[in-house]
Design an enzyme around this catalytic site. Structure first.
Site, PDB file in Angstrom:
ATOM      1  N   SER A 240       0.575  13.098  -0.393  1.00 19.08           N
ATOM      2  CA  SER A 240       0.613  12.347  -1.245  1.00 19.08           C
ATOM      3  C   SER A 240      -0.524  11.167  -1.576  1.00 19.08           C
ATOM      4  CB  SER A 240       1.670  10.919  -0.824  1.00 19.08           C
ATOM      5  OG  SER A 240       1.077   9.577   0.016  1.00 19.08           O
ATOM      6  N   ASP A 241      -0.372  10.651  -3.273  1.00 17.63           N
ATOM      7  CA  ASP A 241      -1.364  10.296  -3.571  1.00 17.63           C
ATOM      8  C   ASP A 241      -1.327   8.364  -2.956  1.00 17.63           C
ATOM      9  OD1 ASP A 241      -3.319   9.343  -5.238  1.00 17.63           O
ATOM     10  OD2 ASP A 241      -2.929   9.691  -7.178  1.00 17.63           O
ATOM     11  N   CYS A 242      -2.315   7.281  -2.542  1.00 18.55           N
ATOM     12  CA  CYS A 242      -2.448   6.394  -2.105  1.00 18.55           C
ATOM     13  C   CYS A 242      -1.541   5.124  -2.488  1.00 18.55           C
ATOM     14  CB  CYS A 242      -3.966   6.102  -2.530  1.00 18.55           C
ATOM     15  SG  CYS A 242      -5.534   7.527  -1.136  1.00 18.55           S
ATOM     16  N   ALA A 244       1.256   6.316  -2.732  1.00 18.44           N
ATOM     17  CA  ALA A 244       3.045   6.830  -4.276  1.00 18.44           C
ATOM     18  C   ALA A 244       3.938   7.002  -2.631  1.00 18.44           C
ATOM     19  CB  ALA A 244       2.365   8.488  -4.748  1.00 18.44           C
TER      20      ALA A 244
END
Lengths: 700, 700
Positions: A240-242, A244
């Site tokens: 996941s993006d940080c 997200a």
């Protein structure tokens, strides 16, 4: 992942994970994976960055920002860059481990490249991408991934294609917005680079913050389950993006609770959480939202990568790469070579450039004249050596008197525009025979989500492609006191200097953020030691062009493919100091995916150059709208003065197909023409370049 | 002011002022003096800065910070610096006027030098001074003033001695505190440099923020009326520090209202207000607190300076100085020469330095390894070119592999110490044959009143002379992995590296803030192209030395003259690569003020050097306490390898006198001995230097 060591690594991963309790497994699904001492497993921090060199870990070679790498139009060169980056990554890692440092930005899993499509020039993170074109982005992305990962049994380092899949601003809504993309746009524009990188064996894919067509990108039924895992067979790790996963519940309100968000993402195939929401997997497990098998699956994916990186080998692979590789001379030379080819010559009235040794008094002026930050771009390391434009000019024009002045602030601030800097700049310009005016932006005003608003800027994004007013004012004033003004722009996307300066400047060079030695590359080009050879990987619209809203993800009126506005400078455009004639082209072979052309080029001028040969397909189809042109091949051809050369250029047939409204690709049912030349075959390019194209009618 | 044009200028001033209304006069007593169009008078902004080069107006040569200039122990060199500074000032002014820029930092009235006595090493602004010694400060102050002002009919630029008279921290109490000084301390320590500068014709004197012995320094009966104007006959202009008139009422509560404060300061002789409190002079005039005559007197003082600067001449003096003088090659060479002589070699175990070409792998490590800000110091301009230590080492050691790492943050912050930078530094150091460890501070943590507190720092001042903990930790760690560590300290005052590093470092160089090319000077010294020749203008105490409170202005237990604590490194100390023997000395002539000595020196080593010959007086007196030693002469003697030279050195007899408790100077009634050598004749110097001194008993 097409890697010989994959099965062995997966086996090792399975063995290790099989010994873990469910809670231990959960701990390993967070980017800060703690040690499991009873199994002899060390802690590992997954977060590392390398958009254009190892980033955020002090010294490393700072290559041109990604958008500048794209402007080289040279995928082979970008492979070399990736290879150098992972050499430095391993050199650093070997020592980090020796000194017991396993913290953030110290591992081998890099969350690069950013292969999002830079569909709107105002996006602050556009600088991290390879531009607006799916073909070019695919080629550059694949090259960079391969360079980083190497082709051995073990991964030299792990790359990660981000942000899957429809993500390109605006920054300030990224945690809450839903980007809408039709199946046609998805498959024609947004997905090809991801598909190409997956095909090339990229180790990781990162999901975006936003939703796409209603579902969060880190828990997406269609994009993840259907496309990435099933259709493409991706067997690397998904991260996941940080933050997200947190956004799934708290930004998108797609689930009620963070626990449900974590469970959902895990089940959809998000193996690793950058952030800490996966701590909630403990609750989710205890509440039967997820099973031990879900945890095992994710953990095995992650441990496969760790095994492929050689973490569990007694004799760690690549452990012989010495620390002295970091920012070494060879990498600095490659950096300079890349910077030279990334610079785009946009204007050169009456061949004002190169300056050679014609002028004795040179003023280097502007907020970026002596700026290190403007060399760096965002997601950067720190070079052991920087050469600003002022440094470079002083070094290359060693016989000239070089004066330097700042002239104004980068942007308008509450404290003013830096008006007090103007008189010094005019003083320098008025006594100079030629002024090198260094304008643009830097990563303090253009980049990832910022808590920051100013005239022309909104929280990381831009609101116009005009340069900020203080700079245009400076430029106009300098043009009034100095006859010979060359403008150098350092900026992550397009820049319009305004009508007056566009007209009055004798020459304009676009440098992007050119890396640590960018000022030297620029000076060599100004002097004529190097002919500029970069090409625009994005369309430059006029500052106030009537473009769709930045949050509108439809490709209508976007990029050179579907743009309706006459650009200031078109995609693919860039001048040089020489004239290359395209003399002959023909198809010499064809297979399912590729069309191989033989093209004969002649350098008719007296400067050596890297000619950036481009092949554009033009086709129409009765079933759907087709792009005006579509890039399907690039090749960087080194030509000495006077040299004639016949080269093979491989066109990707995927990009000579019509993408139907269903998203499927099909042979165009009408004519197909290839244009082969040094630029896009559009009207603006023809007017600006005055060069000819070769045409090949493939059918009809 | 001892200037041929003075009377003519005063006449012109009188004529102009005589045509002004009282309200117009008031307007001219503010630093932002508006135009008076009916009299053809242009606006003028008095505020400009030049502590070590023209400051705060973009491009200018950034010479070593004042404390580094003091360390050259070479007043003639500092005269050259002042001369270059005013050339740049005029070059800029000529163009500023041409482009109609008469704003702040654009005029010719510079509020430099800062000749306060750096009596406590923790003072953040100590970097702006010439150190702790009244003789050295006098010589350096006078040289800089003369260099700035020139000796023509007109002032080339106007210098200003600040901050009159007893002012040296702490920063956070400067607007409210009362500095107490005995008459003895005043006349022995605090006043001599001001008296010398006034004697040398300094155009301006700036009053300090604080009170001294009860009265505000910008409205002081004794210091201003009695001493400055009456006793010394100062006929230049007096300016308040910026906001200091406001402080009289609001900080010191010395008057009830700002109006009274303004009236009082004006009457006491403060002609110009940096700030805006003199706007209240309108009320004061209307309430009969001041007279038109008071206004006239002040305005005439100011217009005399403006006339002396040539503002009202049709053919402005110095208008032929071209803009190309700004940061020109000649000035850069002078800058480099000054930087070379400012560096002090504190330790050199077994002659580890110079490194020559003995080592192939060099690591340059530390938060100041690649720092531009640490070159600059505070009150600085912007150089067109900077050479950091990393740059310099790469340039000078061109055959070596040079790696660079930051290692830690400058200081402890809420976000940590930069621990994540350590492993990279250890990596670089562990692979290097020699590590150049670049520690110290910069003007972001040490300087003028800041709203900023951190471990070791309090609002601009330091609270210890230990380097910040993160740096000591880094240094200790680096010493563990690399055998050969040379520490370079960039810092505005003393720095103690801690017991371990003091012991384990092979060599220590103190660079101060060495100016734009300081990294090149340092590298040349490391390599051995230049022998270090700087001497400490302040005593270096150990980090936790038991010193008086910083707010205690008594000279008891202060400086080398009265210090009771054994120093880490004494005032006047500094090693070189050669050995200079002092062979013979004798008095050859004497007049009222000066004792001329002939001294024979021999360079017994194989490096050329600038030997900093020093003469210290030792005397006792039955009536008062006397200093242990008192510097009374310095001379920079260039010696080639093997060269023997006899030079004349002039000792200032003022400093061979006892200062009685009344403040009067008197011939000592007991023995007087002169010590002539390359260092102070104290025990610590003898131990560190192992050199001999010549002694001359003047009487008894």
């Amino acid at each position: 992942m097409n890697r010989s060591g994959f099965e062995k690594a997966r086996k090792k991963a399975g063995e290790l994970v099989s010994k873990m309790t469910p809670y231990e497994k959960i701990s390993q699904l967070l980017y800060t994976s703690p040690a499991i001492e009873r199994l002899g497993i060390k802690e590992y921090n997954w977060w590392n960055e390398a958009a254009h060199g190892v980033a955020r870990a002090d010294t490393a070679t700072v290559f041109p920002q990604a958008i500048g790498m794209a402007a080289t139009f040279d995928p082979e060169l970008i492979y070399e860059v990736g290879d150098a980056v992972s050499d430095e990554a391993r050199a650093k890692y070997n020592k980090n481990v020796q000194f017991g440092d396993r913290g953030i930005y110290k591992g081998l899993t890099f969350w690069a490249p950013n292969i999002n499509i830079f569909r709107d020039g105002r996006w602050g993170r556009g600088q991290e991408t390879f531009g607006e074109d799916p073909y070019l982005t695919s080629r550059m992305g694949v090259s960079y991934v391969k360079g980083i990962q190497g082709d051995g049994e073990y991964l030299k380092a792990a790359a990660c294609a981000k942000h899957f899949a429809v993500h390109s601003g605006p920054e300030h809504t990224r945690h809450v917005c839903d980007t809408k993309a039709s199946m046609k746009d998805m498959w024609e524009t947004y997905l090809p680079a991801f598909e190409a990188c997956v095909g090339a064996g990229v180790a990781g894919v990162m999901g975006a913050y936003n939703r796409t067509n209603g579902e969060p990108c880190c828990a997406h039924s269609y994009l993840m389950e259907e496309v990435l895992f099933k259709k493409w067979g991706f067997d690397g790790y998904f991260v996941s993006d940080c933050g997200a996963i947190y956004d799934i519940a708290n930004g998108h309100h797609f689930t009620e609770t963070a626990e449900e968000a974590a469970a959902l993402a895990l089940k959809k195939g998000c193996n690793l959480n950058c952030g800490n929401t996966y701590e909630k997997l403990t609750d989710a497990y205890e509440h039967d939202l997820i099973t031990d098998d879900d945890l095992t699956k994710a953990a095995v994916k992650l441990y496969t990568i760790r095994a492929l990186l050689g973490e569990f080998e007694e004799q760690r692979p690549y452990s012989d790469i010495p620390y002295s590789k970091v920012n070494c001379k060879k990498h600095r030379e490659l950096n300079l070579k890349t910077a030279r080819q990334s610079v785009v010559l946009l204007k050169n009235e009456y061949n004002f450039l190169p300056l050679k040794d014609k002028y004795r008094r040179i003023a280097v002026i502007g907020p970026n004249a002596n700026s290190i930050r403007a060399l760096e771009g965002n997601y950067n390391g720190r070079s052991a050596e920087y050469v600003t434009v002022a440094d470079g000019v002083r070094r290359v024009f060693s016989g000239a008197e070089v004066s330097v002045a700042t002239g104004c602030l980068l942007i308008s601030t509450r404290g003013g525009d830096g008006e007090e800097l103007l008189s010094g700049a005019l003083a320098a310009a008025s006594e100079a025979e030629v002024t090198v005016l260094c304008l643009g932006l830097d990563s303090s005003v253009e980049g990832e989500e910022m808590n920051y608003e100013a005239d022309g800027f909104y929280r990381g994004d831009r609101t116009t492609s005009y340069l900020p007013k203080p700079q245009i004012k400076l430029a106009e004033a300098v043009c009034r006191v100095c006859e010979n003004v060359v403008v150098l722009v350092m900026c992550g996307s397009a820049a319009d200097l305004g009508e007056k300066v566009n007209k009055e400047a004798k020459a304009v060079l676009h440098l992007w953020y050119p890396g640590a030695l960018g000022g030297l590359a620029a000076a060599e080009i100004l002097h004529g030691d190097v002919s500029p050879s970069g090409r625009l990987p994005i369309t430059f619209y006029r500052g106030d062009a009537q473009l769709p809203d930045i949050s509108d993800y439809s490709m209508d009126n976007r990029t050179y493919a579907y743009g309706e506005v006459e650009p200031l400078y078109p995609f693919g455009y860039g001048l040089s100091y020489t004239e290359v004639e395209y003399k002959k082209a023909g198809v010499i072979s064809e297979d399912t995916d590729t069309l191989t052309l033989a093209v004969t080029l002649e350098n008719k001028g007296d400067h050596g150059t890297y000619e950036k040969a481009q092949v554009y397909a033009h086709f129409t189809d009765s079933r759907t709208k087709t792009p005006k042109y579509r890039l399907c091949a690039v090749s960087s051809v080194r030509l000495r003065p006077g040299e004639e050369k016949t080269v093979e250029i491989k066109a990707d047939k995927k990009f000579i197909k019509a993408v139907l409204d269903s998203g499927d690709r099909a042979e165009p049912d009408k004519e197909v023409t290839l244009y082969i030349g040094g630029h896009q075959p559009d009207k603006t390019s023809e007017k600006l370049c005055k060069t000819k194209y070769l045409m090949l009618n493939l059918r009809k």
